[in-house]
Scaffold this motif. Structure first.
Motif, PDB file in Angstrom:
ATOM      1  N   HIS A 149       0.729  -1.253   0.011  1.00 22.23           N
ATOM      2  CA  HIS A 149       0.065  -0.067   0.138  1.00 22.23           C
ATOM      3  C   HIS A 149       0.879   1.144   0.020  1.00 22.23           C
ATOM      4  O   HIS A 149       0.413   2.530  -0.681  1.00 22.23           O
ATOM      5  CB  HIS A 149      -1.054  -0.018   1.059  1.00 22.23           C
ATOM      6  CG  HIS A 149      -0.642   0.219   2.726  1.00 22.23           C
ATOM      7  ND1 HIS A 149       0.014  -0.674   3.225  1.00 22.23           N
ATOM      8  CD2 HIS A 149      -0.265   1.417   3.159  1.00 22.23           C
ATOM      9  CE1 HIS A 149       0.478  -0.224   4.542  1.00 22.23           C
ATOM     10  NE2 HIS A 149       0.275   1.333   4.565  1.00 22.23           N
TER      11      HIS A 149
ATOM     12  N   HIS B  18       2.357   9.799  -2.877  1.00 25.53           N
ATOM     13  CA  HIS B  18       2.930   8.264  -2.812  1.00 25.53           C
ATOM     14  C   HIS B  18       1.471   7.157  -3.193  1.00 25.53           C
ATOM     15  O   HIS B  18       1.811   6.208  -3.698  1.00 25.53           O
ATOM     16  CB  HIS B  18       3.295   7.849  -1.614  1.00 25.53           C
ATOM     17  CG  HIS B  18       2.179   7.669  -0.324  1.00 25.53           C
ATOM     18  ND1 HIS B  18       1.789   8.616   0.323  1.00 25.53           N
ATOM     19  CD2 HIS B  18       1.814   6.418  -0.164  1.00 25.53           C
ATOM     20  CE1 HIS B  18       0.953   8.018   1.188  1.00 25.53           C
ATOM     21  NE2 HIS B  18       0.909   6.582   1.099  1.00 25.53           N
TER      22      HIS B  18
ATOM     23  N   HIS C 135      -6.073   4.484   0.094  1.00 25.86           N
ATOM     24  CA  HIS C 135      -6.104   4.151   1.571  1.00 25.86           C
ATOM     25  C   HIS C 135      -5.802   5.347   2.330  1.00 25.86           C
ATOM     26  O   HIS C 135      -5.941   5.163   3.481  1.00 25.86           O
ATOM     27  CB  HIS C 135      -4.827   3.060   1.735  1.00 25.86           C
ATOM     28  CG  HIS C 135      -3.346   3.621   1.793  1.00 25.86           C
ATOM     29  ND1 HIS C 135      -2.774   3.419   0.503  1.00 25.86           N
ATOM     30  CD2 HIS C 135      -2.719   4.150   2.546  1.00 25.86           C
ATOM     31  CE1 HIS C 135      -1.645   3.900   0.522  1.00 25.86           C
ATOM     32  NE2 HIS C 135      -1.387   4.519   1.890  1.00 25.86           N
ATOM     33  N   HIS C 136      -5.827   6.425   1.475  1.00 26.30           N
ATOM     34  CA  HIS C 136      -5.669   7.858   2.426  1.00 26.30           C
ATOM     35  C   HIS C 136      -7.000   8.767   1.885  1.00 26.30           C
ATOM     36  O   HIS C 136      -7.254   9.759   2.609  1.00 26.30           O
ATOM     37  CB  HIS C 136      -4.570   8.821   2.107  1.00 26.30           C
ATOM     38  CG  HIS C 136      -3.284   8.105   2.742  1.00 26.30           C
ATOM     39  ND1 HIS C 136      -2.974   8.315   3.994  1.00 26.30           N
ATOM     40  CD2 HIS C 136      -2.209   7.471   2.308  1.00 26.30           C
ATOM     41  CE1 HIS C 136      -1.895   7.809   4.388  1.00 26.30           C
ATOM     42  NE2 HIS C 136      -1.378   7.338   3.162  1.00 26.30           N
TER      43      HIS C 136
ATOM     44  N   ASP D  86      -4.194   1.135   8.325  1.00 25.06           N
ATOM     45  CA  ASP D  86      -3.207   2.186   8.262  1.00 25.06           C
ATOM     46  C   ASP D  86      -3.055   3.265   9.524  1.00 25.06           C
ATOM     47  O   ASP D  86      -2.191   3.394  10.050  1.00 25.06           O
ATOM     48  CB  ASP D  86      -3.426   2.893   7.062  1.00 25.06           C
ATOM     49  CG  ASP D  86      -2.468   3.732   6.426  1.00 25.06           C
ATOM     50  OD1 ASP D  86      -1.188   3.403   6.848  1.00 25.06           O
ATOM     51  OD2 ASP D  86      -2.285   4.909   6.015  1.00 25.06           O
TER      52      ASP D  86
HETATM   53 FE   LIG Z   1       0.148   5.564   2.829  1.00 27.26          FE
END
Ligand SMILES: [Fe+2]
Length: 322
Positions: A185, A214, A239-240, A268
């Motif tokens: 990830h 990223h 994932h953010h 996360d």
């Molecule tokens: Fe990340």
């Protein structure tokens, strides 16, 4: 001596009958000292002696890693089936093998396209997590022997597999994709310079902008290089994202964020909070959940999903301390 040239090997991983003939080193006051050369085999006596001295890790030169990785990955089934191994030892072995994999992918990105390697590993990890009540705790206690990003990648993978397994009806193939996506990830961090990543103080706006890239950069690279699972790519890219739309890179909102990405975000954040960072100390399990609860109430996470997350993580905690 530069730590990048050495890799820790848990002594639980060393099966005297199968272990390849490579030199092993001890780390003593910051120096690496030869423990055995490549001619001498590692014996049961060695293991007992090291255990008496509370030595958990030996070290190998990174030049020998390919052999070690082959050994670990090919013999994982036999090694994990040994009766004398307890939950902690199994955790150490799986953690070690997973970290080796993540480091290899970060250092030689072309490895990401070799999915057979990660697939096997995630199957083992999955089996361990679903059959051993102490698994999560064992994995979480194994930190500090590697750089944050590798530890974090493996921790998010373990959490995410467990959560997906408990909450959704996910096929075994999809579960592997969840594992691969979680393992990779933060892969896009390879495009961010170390000065920014290791910076102890707050990031400037420009630096923060770079770090945020990223997600998209990791996604683009992996997609171009043969990762074709939608689920895995979604985890890397989204994932953010945040439930209220304040996340990145797409700023999507609510249940427009795929459920795998929503769960990944929870795993996360939780993993980041319970780990020591250069700019702050690790929070306890309870404090981490408290902070996340506040964020969920503020709209960052789906509150119902957060509650389920909290229940599962807390139940595992209670299990393993009982
Ligand atoms: Fe990340």
């Amino acid at each position: 001596m530069n730590d990048r040239f050495w890799r820790p090997i848990s002594i639980d991983c060393i099966d005297p009958g199968l272990f390849p003939s490579v030199a092993l080193y001890l780390k003593s006051t910051g120096n690496y000292v030869l423990y055995k050369n490549e001619e001498r085999p590692f014996t049961e006596d060695d293991r007992r002696r090291l255990e008496r001295n509370f030595t958990e890790f030996l070290y190998v030169r990174t030049g020998d890693l390919e052999e070690i990785n082959d050994y670990l990955e090919n013999n994982l089934t036999e090694i994990l089936a040994r009766d004398e191994l307890d939950s902690m030892a199994k955790g150490r072995i799986l953690y070690q093998t997973s970290v080796n994999y993540v480091i290899d992918v970060f250092e030689s990105p072309e490895i990401a396209s070799n999915l057979a390697r990660s697939r096997k590993l995630i199957q083992h990890l999955m089996h361990y997590l679903t059959t051993d009540a102490h698994a999560l705790e064992s994995l979480q206690s194994i930190v500090g022997h590697n750089f944050y990003i590798y530890t974090h990648s493996v921790q998010v993978t373990a959490l995410n597999l467990l959560l997906h397994e408990q909450l959704f009806n996910v096929t075994p193939d999809e579960m592997i994709d969840v594992g691969i996506g979680s393992m990779l990830h933060d892969f896009g961090m390879i495009f961010i310079t170390e000065q920014v990543l290791d910076k102890p103080d707050a990031l400037s706006q420009v630096e923060y902008y770079k770090v945020k890239q990223h997600t998209q950069k990791g996604y683009e690279f992996l997609k171009r290089n043969g990762l074709n699972s939608e689920v895995a790519l979604t985890i890397v890219r989204h994932h953010h994202e945040r439930y209220d739309g304040n996340g990145y890179p797409a700023g999507i909102k609510g249940d427009n964020i795929p459920r795998s990405a929503q769960l990944s975000a929870l795993c996360d954040v939780y993993s980041a909070l319970i780990t020591d960072r250069s700019y702050r100390k690790a929070s306890t399990h309870a404090d981490a959940l408290k902070m996340m609860r506040e964020e969920a109430k503020g709209g960052a996470f789906n509150i119902e999903l957060f509650k389920r997350f909290e229940e599962i993580i807390t139940a595992r905690k209670t299990n393993s301390t009982a």
